[in-house]
Design a protein around this motif. Structure first.
Motif, PDB file in Angstrom:
ATOM      1  N   GLY A 177      10.130   4.434  43.051  1.00  0.00           N
ATOM      2  CA  GLY A 177       8.968   5.289  42.811  1.00  0.00           C
ATOM      3  C   GLY A 177       8.029   4.723  41.774  1.00  0.00           C
ATOM      4  N   ARG A 178       8.542   3.901  40.873  1.00  0.00           N
ATOM      5  CA  ARG A 178       7.686   3.284  39.855  1.00  0.00           C
ATOM      6  C   ARG A 178       7.113   1.951  40.300  1.00  0.00           C
ATOM      7  NH1 ARG A 178       9.893   2.836  33.978  1.00  0.00           N
ATOM      8  NH2 ARG A 178       7.785   1.959  33.835  1.00  0.00           N
ATOM      9  N   GLY A 179       7.387   1.545  41.531  1.00  0.00           N
ATOM     10  CA  GLY A 179       6.728   0.352  42.061  1.00  0.00           C
ATOM     11  C   GLY A 179       7.622  -0.810  42.415  1.00  0.00           C
ATOM     12  N   MET A 180       8.918  -0.727  42.113  1.00  0.00           N
ATOM     13  CA  MET A 180       9.815  -1.805  42.506  1.00  0.00           C
ATOM     14  C   MET A 180      10.075  -1.746  44.004  1.00  0.00           C
ATOM     15  SD  MET A 180      12.638  -2.007  39.408  1.00  0.00           S
ATOM     16  CE  MET A 180      13.676  -3.093  40.380  1.00  0.00           C
ATOM     17  N   THR A 181      10.364  -2.894  44.595  1.00  0.00           N
ATOM     18  CA  THR A 181      10.674  -2.927  46.018  1.00  0.00           C
ATOM     19  C   THR A 181      12.140  -2.553  46.241  1.00  0.00           C
ATOM     20  OG1 THR A 181      11.368  -5.239  46.025  1.00  0.00           O
ATOM     21  CG2 THR A 181       9.007  -4.791  46.332  1.00  0.00           C
ATOM     22  N   ILE A 182      12.462  -2.189  47.476  1.00  0.00           N
ATOM     23  CA  ILE A 182      13.846  -1.883  47.812  1.00  0.00           C
ATOM     24  C   ILE A 182      14.729  -3.106  47.588  1.00  0.00           C
ATOM     25  CG2 ILE A 182      15.396  -1.270  49.702  1.00  0.00           C
ATOM     26  CD1 ILE A 182      13.160   0.412  50.881  1.00  0.00           C
ATOM     27  N   GLN A 183      14.192  -4.281  47.906  1.00  0.00           N
ATOM     28  CA  GLN A 183      14.961  -5.514  47.738  1.00  0.00           C
ATOM     29  C   GLN A 183      15.290  -5.769  46.266  1.00  0.00           C
ATOM     30  OE1 GLN A 183      12.247  -5.176  49.574  1.00  0.00           O
ATOM     31  NE2 GLN A 183      12.941  -5.618  51.678  1.00  0.00           N
ATOM     32  N   GLN A 184      14.302  -5.503  45.398  1.00  0.00           N
ATOM     33  CA  GLN A 184      14.559  -5.682  43.966  1.00  0.00           C
ATOM     34  C   GLN A 184      15.620  -4.700  43.475  1.00  0.00           C
ATOM     35  OE1 GLN A 184      10.439  -5.264  42.649  1.00  0.00           O
ATOM     36  NE2 GLN A 184      10.511  -7.348  41.822  1.00  0.00           N
ATOM     37  N   SER A 185      15.530  -3.464  43.912  1.00  0.00           N
ATOM     38  CA  SER A 185      16.514  -2.462  43.517  1.00  0.00           C
ATOM     39  C   SER A 185      17.900  -2.852  44.025  1.00  0.00           C
ATOM     40  CB  SER A 185      16.120  -1.088  44.076  1.00  0.00           C
ATOM     41  OG  SER A 185      17.095  -0.120  43.745  1.00  0.00           O
ATOM     42  N   GLU A 242      23.258   8.036  35.753  1.00  0.00           N
ATOM     43  CA  GLU A 242      22.194   7.578  36.662  1.00  0.00           C
ATOM     44  C   GLU A 242      22.626   7.576  38.119  1.00  0.00           C
ATOM     45  OE1 GLU A 242      24.165   3.518  35.841  1.00  0.00           O
ATOM     46  OE2 GLU A 242      24.031   5.513  34.946  1.00  0.00           O
ATOM     47  N   GLN A 243      23.844   8.062  38.388  1.00  0.00           N
ATOM     48  CA  GLN A 243      24.331   8.111  39.759  1.00  0.00           C
ATOM     49  C   GLN A 243      23.387   8.952  40.618  1.00  0.00           C
ATOM     50  OE1 GLN A 243      27.540   7.016  41.248  1.00  0.00           O
ATOM     51  NE2 GLN A 243      27.474   5.591  39.532  1.00  0.00           N
ATOM     52  N   GLY A 244      22.902   8.367  41.687  1.00  0.00           N
ATOM     53  CA  GLY A 244      22.124   9.133  42.654  1.00  0.00           C
ATOM     54  C   GLY A 244      20.630   9.174  42.438  1.00  0.00           C
ATOM     55  N   TRP A 245      20.132   8.730  41.253  1.00  0.00           N
ATOM     56  CA  TRP A 245      18.689   8.830  41.058  1.00  0.00           C
ATOM     57  C   TRP A 245      18.027   7.556  40.537  1.00  0.00           C
ATOM     58  CZ3 TRP A 245      16.874   7.785  36.226  1.00  0.00           C
ATOM     59  CH2 TRP A 245      17.736   7.986  35.132  1.00  0.00           C
ATOM     60  N   LEU A 246      18.786   6.607  40.023  1.00  0.00           N
ATOM     61  CA  LEU A 246      18.144   5.437  39.421  1.00  0.00           C
ATOM     62  C   LEU A 246      17.383   4.610  40.453  1.00  0.00           C
ATOM     63  CD1 LEU A 246      17.611   3.732  36.937  1.00  0.00           C
ATOM     64  CD2 LEU A 246      19.752   2.520  37.366  1.00  0.00           C
ATOM     65  N   SER A 247      17.986   4.369  41.619  1.00  0.00           N
ATOM     66  CA  SER A 247      17.314   3.550  42.624  1.00  0.00           C
ATOM     67  C   SER A 247      16.001   4.173  43.105  1.00  0.00           C
ATOM     68  CB  SER A 247      18.245   3.282  43.804  1.00  0.00           C
ATOM     69  OG  SER A 247      17.612   2.477  44.767  1.00  0.00           O
ATOM     70  N   PRO A 248      15.981   5.450  43.539  1.00  0.00           N
ATOM     71  CA  PRO A 248      14.691   6.029  43.932  1.00  0.00           C
ATOM     72  C   PRO A 248      13.685   6.110  42.785  1.00  0.00           C
ATOM     73  CG  PRO A 248      16.444   7.693  43.964  1.00  0.00           C
ATOM     74  CD  PRO A 248      17.095   6.358  43.833  1.00  0.00           C
ATOM     75  N   TYR A 249      14.170   6.267  41.552  1.00  0.00           N
ATOM     76  CA  TYR A 249      13.273   6.283  40.398  1.00  0.00           C
ATOM     77  C   TYR A 249      12.579   4.935  40.244  1.00  0.00           C
ATOM     78  CZ  TYR A 249      12.000   5.874  35.444  1.00  0.00           C
ATOM     79  OH  TYR A 249      11.334   5.631  34.270  1.00  0.00           O
ATOM     80  N   LEU A 250      13.349   3.851  40.358  1.00  0.00           N
ATOM     81  CA  LEU A 250      12.759   2.512  40.232  1.00  0.00           C
ATOM     82  C   LEU A 250      11.776   2.228  41.362  1.00  0.00           C
ATOM     83  CD1 LEU A 250      15.961   0.484  39.244  1.00  0.00           C
ATOM     84  CD2 LEU A 250      14.114   1.237  37.734  1.00  0.00           C
ATOM     85  N   TYR A 308      14.217  -2.289  26.631  1.00  0.00           N
ATOM     86  CA  TYR A 308      13.359  -3.451  26.870  1.00  0.00           C
ATOM     87  C   TYR A 308      13.048  -3.701  28.343  1.00  0.00           C
ATOM     88  CZ  TYR A 308      14.492  -4.493  22.015  1.00  0.00           C
ATOM     89  OH  TYR A 308      14.643  -4.414  20.648  1.00  0.00           O
ATOM     90  N   GLY A 309      13.930  -3.258  29.231  1.00  0.00           N
ATOM     91  CA  GLY A 309      13.708  -3.526  30.644  1.00  0.00           C
ATOM     92  C   GLY A 309      12.920  -2.458  31.362  1.00  0.00           C
ATOM     93  N   LEU A 310      13.344  -1.204  31.233  1.00  0.00           N
ATOM     94  CA  LEU A 310      12.745  -0.123  32.000  1.00  0.00           C
ATOM     95  C   LEU A 310      11.314   0.248  31.630  1.00  0.00           C
ATOM     96  CD1 LEU A 310      15.541   2.548  32.692  1.00  0.00           C
ATOM     97  CD2 LEU A 310      14.280   1.160  34.330  1.00  0.00           C
ATOM     98  N   PRO A 311      10.961   0.294  30.348  1.00  0.00           N
ATOM     99  CA  PRO A 311       9.615   0.778  30.019  1.00  0.00           C
ATOM    100  C   PRO A 311       8.505   0.045  30.759  1.00  0.00           C
ATOM    101  CG  PRO A 311      10.941   0.663  28.035  1.00  0.00           C
ATOM    102  CD  PRO A 311      11.755   0.029  29.121  1.00  0.00           C
ATOM    103  N   ASP A 312       8.564  -1.282  30.813  1.00  0.00           N
ATOM    104  CA  ASP A 312       7.536  -2.079  31.489  1.00  0.00           C
ATOM    105  C   ASP A 312       8.038  -2.697  32.787  1.00  0.00           C
ATOM    106  OD1 ASP A 312       5.698  -1.627  29.364  1.00  0.00           O
ATOM    107  OD2 ASP A 312       6.683  -3.205  28.200  1.00  0.00           O
ATOM    108  N   LEU A 313       9.207  -2.262  33.254  1.00  0.00           N
ATOM    109  CA  LEU A 313       9.828  -2.818  34.458  1.00  0.00           C
ATOM    110  C   LEU A 313       9.898  -4.344  34.396  1.00  0.00           C
ATOM    111  CD1 LEU A 313       8.473  -0.626  37.411  1.00  0.00           C
ATOM    112  CD2 LEU A 313      10.633  -0.418  36.163  1.00  0.00           C
TER     113      LEU A 313
END
Length: 428
Positions: free
Chosen positions: A48-56, A38-46, A104-109
Motif C-alpha cells: 500500500g505504501r508503494g512497494m511491489t509484490i515482488q519486493q515484499s 505484524e502477522q497478517g498486515w505487514l505485506s499489504p501495508y508495504l 531506518y528502513g520503514l520510514p523512507d522505505l
C-alpha cells in the motif's frame, strides 16, 4: 547429561509443566506475542505504501532464510553454551533487527536497509524459543515429555498466531503501524524478563568448559543425522508438518474468494483454525504420552492431516459455500495439525545424549517449512492449479506417516511414550 526431574507432584507437574520452568513458558508466550504483531498486515501495508509484490515477497524470503538458519543453530547452541545465553543472543538480535527495520528502513522505505535489518530480526525468535524447547527436553520426566512439549507449542502458537494478531488489531488502530512495531520490543523484553530473570533453573552445558568442545557441538547437528538416520527422518517429517500452513495463505484466499468468501471471512476462518490448534497442541501432548508418540504422529498427524487437507479444500463445494461448515472443516485440519506435537518428544528420545543436536534438526525442519510451502505453490500451481497443489500437500502428509513408521525408539520400551500396540501385535 541427565537433568530431567524424576518426580514432581505439584499442580504444574501433574499438568505436564516442569515446575522449575513455569516462568519460562509464560515468557515464551509473551515474547512470541511481541514477535507476531505484524502477522497478517505487514505485506499489504508495504504494498500500500508503494512497494511491489515482488519486493515484499523477497523481503519475507530473506526473513525465512534467516529463520531456517537460526532454527538450525538454536539446538546445538543451546546445548553448547546453555539455553539462557542462546536465548539472550536471540533477544538482542531481535531488538537490533527491529530497531533498524522500524527506525531506518520503514520510514523512507529504504529497501536495502529493510532487507538487512529484517533478516537480522529473523534470527531472533528461533534462538529464543527453540532454545527453551531444548531446555524442556532435558528437564522433563520421560513419561511427561509429550505433555511438556505440548505446553510449549501451546504458548508458542498462542503468542505468535493468536495473541499477537489480537493485540496488533487493537494497536494498529490506537498506536499506528510504526508504533505497533516499536511496541513489539517492549513485549519481547517482558517475555525475556520472565524467561531469563524470574526463571532461575540451572542448566549445565554438555559441551564441557573449553571452547573447542563447544565448537565441536556445532557440528553435531550434521553428524547426528549420519549416526542416527531416524533423526533425519524426524527432520523431514517436521518440514511436512507445517508446509501446508505456509502454502495455504498463498493461494487459498483467492480460491475462497472465488467461492464467495470475503477477505474478512477468510481471516476469521484462518484465525479460528489456529485458536483451535493451540488447544489441541496441548491435548495431543497428553494423547502422545498415552497412545504413543509415534502412533500419534502417524495417525492423527499424518493420516489425519492428509484427509482434512482435502476436506478443507473441497468444503466450499461440498457444503455450498457455508461459512460455518468451511470453518468447521478448517478447524478439523488445524486440530489434527497438532498431532505432530509428540515429534518434539520422540526425536530427542532417539539419542541418549546430544539431544540439542537432535532438536536442531527438528528446528531446521520448522524453519525450512516457512519457504518450502510457498515454493510448492509457486512451482506447481501454474501447471496443476489449486487442486493439484492441495493433492501434493495431502500426499506429503501421507509420506510423513510412512516415514514416521520407521522412527522407532532404540529399546522399544513399553512406556507411555514408546508404546506401540501395532508393533506389539505383529511382534516386529
Amino acid at each position: 547429561m541427565k537433568q530431567e526431574l524424576n518426580s514432581d507432584n505439584s499442580l504444574l507437574g501433574r499438568a505436564g509443566i516442569p515446575k522449575q520452568l513455569a516462568w519460562g513458558y509464560l515468557g515464551i508466550l509473551i515474547f512470541m506475542m511481541g514477535d507476531g504483531v505484524e502477522q497478517g498486515w505487514l505485506s499489504p501495508y508495504l504494498i500500500g505504501r508503494g512497494m511491489t509484490i515482488q519486493q515484499s515477497a523477497s523481503l519475507f524470503t530473506v526473513y525465512g532464510i534467516t529463520i531456517a538458519i537460526s532454527s538450525w543453530f538454536s539446538g546445538v547452541l543451546a546445548e553448547g553454551f546453555g539455553p539462557k545465553k542462546t536465548m539472550l543472543m536471540g533477544l538482542l538480535l531481535y531488538i537490533i533487527g527491529t530497531a533498524g527495520f522500524v527506525g531506518y528502513g520503514l520510514p523512507d522505505l529504504n529497501y536495502g536497509v529493510m532487507l538487512v535489518t529484517y533478516a537480522v530480526r529473523g534470527f531472533g525468535y528461533p534462538l529464543f524459543a527453540y532454545s527453551f524447547l531444548v531446555w524442556i527436553t532435558y528437564r522433563s520426566p520421560g513419561k511427561k515429555l509429550g505433555s511438556a512439549v505440548g505446553w510449549f507449542w501451546f504458548v508458542f502458537t498462542g503468542g505468535l498466531n493468536v495473541f499477537g494478531a489480537y493485540y496488533s488489531s487493537w494497536a494498529i488502530e490506537h498506536l499506528g503501524y510504526l508504533d505497533t512495531l516499536w511496541s513489539s520490543i517492549f513485549w519481547v523484553l517482558v517475555g525475556a524478563f520472565f524467561a531469563l530473570v524470574l526463571n532461575r533453573d540451572k542448566f549445565e552445558t554438555s559441551a564441557g568448559k573449553n571452547r573447542s568442545s563447544k565448537t565441536e557441538e556445532l557440528a553435531k547437528g550434521l553428524i547426528i543425522m549420519k549416526e542416527e538416520p531416524k533423526v533425519l527422518l524426524g527432520g523431514i517429517v517436521r518440514i511436512i508438518n507445517t508446509t501446508a500452513q505456509f502454502a495455504f495463505p498463498v493461494f487459498l484466499p483467492t480460491y475462497m474468494a472465488a467461492h464467495g468468501f470475503t477477505t474478512t471471512e477468510w481471516l476469521q476462518i484462518w484465525g479460528t483454525i489456529f485458536t483451535a490448534n493451540i488447544a489441541f497442541n496441548l491435548i495431543f501432548g497428553f494423547v502422545g504420552d498415552g497412545f504413543g508418540w509415534r502412533n500419534t504422529v502417524m495417525w492423527f498427524g499424518g493420516i489425519g492431516c492428509a484427509l482434512t487437507t482435502l476436506l478443507f479444500y473441497y468444503s466450499p463445494v461440498m457444503f455450498g459455500g457455508s461459512f460455518w461448515m468451511v470453518m468447521f472443516c478448517g478447524i478439523l485440519w488445524g486440530a489434527l495439525l497438532a498431532g505432530y506435537v509428540p515429534l518434539s518428544a520422540l526425536v530427542p528420545s532417539l539419542v541418549k545424549k546430544d539431544k540439542g543436536a537432535a532438536m536442531a534438526v527438528l528446528n531446521l525442519g520448522a524453519g525450512l517449512a516457512v519457504f518450502v510451502g510457498p515454493a510448492i505453490v509457486g512451482i506447481f500451481i501454474g501447471s496443476l492449479g489449486n487442486t493439484g497443489v492441495v493433492w501434493i500437500l495431502a500426499g506429503l502428509y501421507v509420506l510423513s506417516a510412512i516415514l514416521t513408521r520407521f522412527i522407532t525408539l532404540p529399546n522399544n520400551a513399553k512406556t507411555a511414550h514408546a508404546a506401540d500396540p501395532l508393533v506389539a501385535v505383529s511382534g516386529t
